[in-house]
Scaffold this motif. Sequence first.
Motif, PDB file in Angstrom:
ATOM      1  N   VAL A  86      65.419   1.111  35.420  1.00 49.32           N
ATOM      2  CA  VAL A  86      66.750   1.393  35.964  1.00 49.32           C
ATOM      3  C   VAL A  86      66.906   0.694  37.310  1.00 49.32           C
ATOM      4  O   VAL A  86      67.941   0.079  37.589  1.00 49.32           O
ATOM      5  CB  VAL A  86      66.970   2.916  36.097  1.00 49.32           C
ATOM      6  CG1 VAL A  86      68.286   3.222  36.790  1.00 49.32           C
ATOM      7  CG2 VAL A  86      66.903   3.588  34.740  1.00 49.32           C
ATOM      8  N   ILE A  87      65.865   0.748  38.125  1.00 46.31           N
ATOM      9  CA  ILE A  87      65.900   0.100  39.437  1.00 46.31           C
ATOM     10  C   ILE A  87      66.129  -1.401  39.286  1.00 46.31           C
ATOM     11  O   ILE A  87      66.966  -1.987  39.979  1.00 46.31           O
ATOM     12  CB  ILE A  87      64.598   0.371  40.223  1.00 46.31           C
ATOM     13  CG1 ILE A  87      64.531   1.834  40.619  1.00 46.31           C
ATOM     14  CG2 ILE A  87      64.517  -0.519  41.468  1.00 46.31           C
ATOM     15  CD1 ILE A  87      63.210   2.252  41.220  1.00 46.31           C
ATOM     16  N   GLU A  88      65.398  -2.022  38.366  1.00 45.92           N
ATOM     17  CA  GLU A  88      65.537  -3.472  38.180  1.00 45.92           C
ATOM     18  C   GLU A  88      66.944  -3.842  37.722  1.00 45.92           C
ATOM     19  O   GLU A  88      67.512  -4.825  38.178  1.00 45.92           O
ATOM     20  CB  GLU A  88      64.485  -3.993  37.195  1.00 45.92           C
ATOM     21  CG  GLU A  88      63.102  -4.033  37.781  1.00 45.92           C
ATOM     22  CD  GLU A  88      63.033  -4.763  39.125  1.00 45.92           C
ATOM     23  OE1 GLU A  88      63.588  -5.873  39.255  1.00 45.92           O
ATOM     24  OE2 GLU A  88      62.435  -4.200  40.058  1.00 45.92           O
ATOM     25  N   GLU A  89      67.495  -3.053  36.816  1.00 44.03           N
ATOM     26  CA  GLU A  89      68.855  -3.319  36.337  1.00 44.03           C
ATOM     27  C   GLU A  89      69.860  -3.250  37.482  1.00 44.03           C
ATOM     28  O   GLU A  89      70.715  -4.120  37.641  1.00 44.03           O
ATOM     29  CB  GLU A  89      69.212  -2.303  35.250  1.00 44.03           C
ATOM     30  CG  GLU A  89      70.617  -2.458  34.713  1.00 44.03           C
ATOM     31  CD  GLU A  89      70.958  -1.395  33.685  1.00 44.03           C
ATOM     32  OE1 GLU A  89      72.141  -1.011  33.620  1.00 44.03           O
ATOM     33  OE2 GLU A  89      70.039  -0.952  32.958  1.00 44.03           O
ATOM     34  N   TYR A  90      69.738  -2.218  38.296  1.00 50.85           N
ATOM     35  CA  TYR A  90      70.699  -2.048  39.388  1.00 50.85           C
ATOM     36  C   TYR A  90      70.396  -2.940  40.588  1.00 50.85           C
ATOM     37  O   TYR A  90      71.286  -3.211  41.385  1.00 50.85           O
ATOM     38  CB  TYR A  90      70.798  -0.572  39.778  1.00 50.85           C
ATOM     39  CG  TYR A  90      71.525   0.216  38.713  1.00 50.85           C
ATOM     40  CD1 TYR A  90      72.821  -0.105  38.361  1.00 50.85           C
ATOM     41  CD2 TYR A  90      70.896   1.250  38.044  1.00 50.85           C
ATOM     42  CE1 TYR A  90      73.488   0.590  37.372  1.00 50.85           C
ATOM     43  CE2 TYR A  90      71.552   1.951  37.052  1.00 50.85           C
ATOM     44  CZ  TYR A  90      72.852   1.612  36.728  1.00 50.85           C
ATOM     45  OH  TYR A  90      73.509   2.297  35.740  1.00 50.85           O
ATOM     46  N   ARG A  91      69.177  -3.402  40.711  1.00 49.70           N
ATOM     47  CA  ARG A  91      68.856  -4.353  41.778  1.00 49.70           C
ATOM     48  C   ARG A  91      69.665  -5.641  41.570  1.00 49.70           C
ATOM     49  O   ARG A  91      70.202  -6.206  42.507  1.00 49.70           O
ATOM     50  CB  ARG A  91      67.354  -4.645  41.805  1.00 49.70           C
ATOM     51  CG  ARG A  91      66.917  -5.348  43.070  1.00 49.70           C
ATOM     52  CD  ARG A  91      65.421  -5.474  43.164  1.00 49.70           C
ATOM     53  NE  ARG A  91      64.684  -4.223  43.119  1.00 49.70           N
ATOM     54  CZ  ARG A  91      64.515  -3.391  44.137  1.00 49.70           C
ATOM     55  NH1 ARG A  91      65.056  -3.660  45.299  1.00 49.70           N
ATOM     56  NH2 ARG A  91      63.813  -2.292  44.003  1.00 49.70           N
ATOM     57  N   PHE A  92      69.768  -6.063  40.322  1.00 42.45           N
ATOM     58  CA  PHE A  92      70.558  -7.252  39.989  1.00 42.45           C
ATOM     59  C   PHE A  92      72.038  -7.006  40.303  1.00 42.45           C
ATOM     60  O   PHE A  92      72.697  -7.850  40.905  1.00 42.45           O
ATOM     61  CB  PHE A  92      70.361  -7.607  38.508  1.00 42.45           C
ATOM     62  CG  PHE A  92      71.179  -8.767  38.053  1.00 42.45           C
ATOM     63  CD1 PHE A  92      70.833 -10.062  38.432  1.00 42.45           C
ATOM     64  CD2 PHE A  92      72.297  -8.579  37.259  1.00 42.45           C
ATOM     65  CE1 PHE A  92      71.593 -11.140  38.019  1.00 42.45           C
ATOM     66  CE2 PHE A  92      73.064  -9.650  36.839  1.00 42.45           C
ATOM     67  CZ  PHE A  92      72.715 -10.939  37.218  1.00 42.45           C
ATOM     68  N   ARG A  93      72.546  -5.845  39.908  1.00 39.05           N
ATOM     69  CA  ARG A  93      73.956  -5.522  40.181  1.00 39.05           C
ATOM     70  C   ARG A  93      74.220  -5.392  41.677  1.00 39.05           C
ATOM     71  O   ARG A  93      75.278  -5.786  42.175  1.00 39.05           O
ATOM     72  CB  ARG A  93      74.359  -4.249  39.459  1.00 39.05           C
ATOM     73  CG  ARG A  93      74.512  -4.504  37.969  1.00 39.05           C
ATOM     74  CD  ARG A  93      75.131  -3.390  37.201  1.00 39.05           C
ATOM     75  NE  ARG A  93      76.392  -2.914  37.747  1.00 39.05           N
ATOM     76  CZ  ARG A  93      76.897  -1.727  37.447  1.00 39.05           C
ATOM     77  NH1 ARG A  93      76.264  -0.915  36.637  1.00 39.05           N
ATOM     78  NH2 ARG A  93      78.039  -1.346  37.960  1.00 39.05           N
ATOM     79  N   ALA A  94      73.249  -4.830  42.411  1.00 41.89           N
ATOM     80  CA  ALA A  94      73.411  -4.695  43.865  1.00 41.89           C
ATOM     81  C   ALA A  94      73.480  -6.064  44.529  1.00 41.89           C
ATOM     82  O   ALA A  94      74.238  -6.255  45.481  1.00 41.89           O
ATOM     83  CB  ALA A  94      72.255  -3.881  44.450  1.00 41.89           C
ATOM     84  N   GLU A  95      72.711  -7.003  44.028  1.00 44.51           N
ATOM     85  CA  GLU A  95      72.749  -8.375  44.558  1.00 44.51           C
ATOM     86  C   GLU A  95      74.119  -9.004  44.308  1.00 44.51           C
ATOM     87  O   GLU A  95      74.664  -9.674  45.186  1.00 44.51           O
ATOM     88  CB  GLU A  95      71.644  -9.221  43.914  1.00 44.51           C
ATOM     89  CG  GLU A  95      71.496 -10.587  44.510  1.00 44.51           C
ATOM     90  CD  GLU A  95      71.086 -10.580  45.976  1.00 44.51           C
ATOM     91  OE1 GLU A  95      71.581 -11.456  46.729  1.00 44.51           O
ATOM     92  OE2 GLU A  95      70.297  -9.710  46.374  1.00 44.51           O
ATOM     93  N   GLU A  96      74.703  -8.751  43.140  1.00 43.33           N
ATOM     94  CA  GLU A  96      76.045  -9.260  42.847  1.00 43.33           C
ATOM     95  C   GLU A  96      77.087  -8.648  43.778  1.00 43.33           C
ATOM     96  O   GLU A  96      77.979  -9.325  44.267  1.00 43.33           O
ATOM     97  CB  GLU A  96      76.417  -8.968  41.393  1.00 43.33           C
ATOM     98  CG  GLU A  96      75.675  -9.812  40.390  1.00 43.33           C
ATOM     99  CD  GLU A  96      76.047  -9.462  38.958  1.00 43.33           C
ATOM    100  OE1 GLU A  96      76.702  -8.401  38.734  1.00 43.33           O
ATOM    101  OE2 GLU A  96      75.668 -10.229  38.067  1.00 43.33           O
TER     102      GLU A  96
END
Length: 134
Positions: A86-96
């Motif tokens: 979950v962290i990895e998925e949202y880390r990408f979205r947070a970068e966007e």
Amino acid sequence: MKQQNTLTKLKNFAGNLKQNLFVLYLSYKDDRVPWYAKVFAICVVAYAFSPIDLIPDFIPVLGYLDDLIIVPIGIFLALKLIPPHVIEEYRFRAEEIKKNGKPKNWYVGILFILIWAAFIIWIGNIIINLFQQP
């Protein structure tokens, strides 16, 4: 040169904290995250963005220690409670989100203001009742 290197490290650290706050913010809404992790994550995010600190910033040295110690520790612990995928998925979205500019969520802001107002009223009532006792 050493001073510039230290400044760069501090900027990177601050940037990572900010991104991790976005990760926590996005993660607390996910159904794959346990309820206790959601509660802890939203408390960390609320504390980090709240204008009210445990130790007020106007107190020399101590005022900034809570921001420098409590927030990073809270982020670290909250990230440990959330499943890694979950962290990895949202880390990408947070970068966007970071690339597109800060998100503006007025509903959450208003909610935090209302919570702090209710807390202040509650504390005020306690203080008033203490002084009214015979």
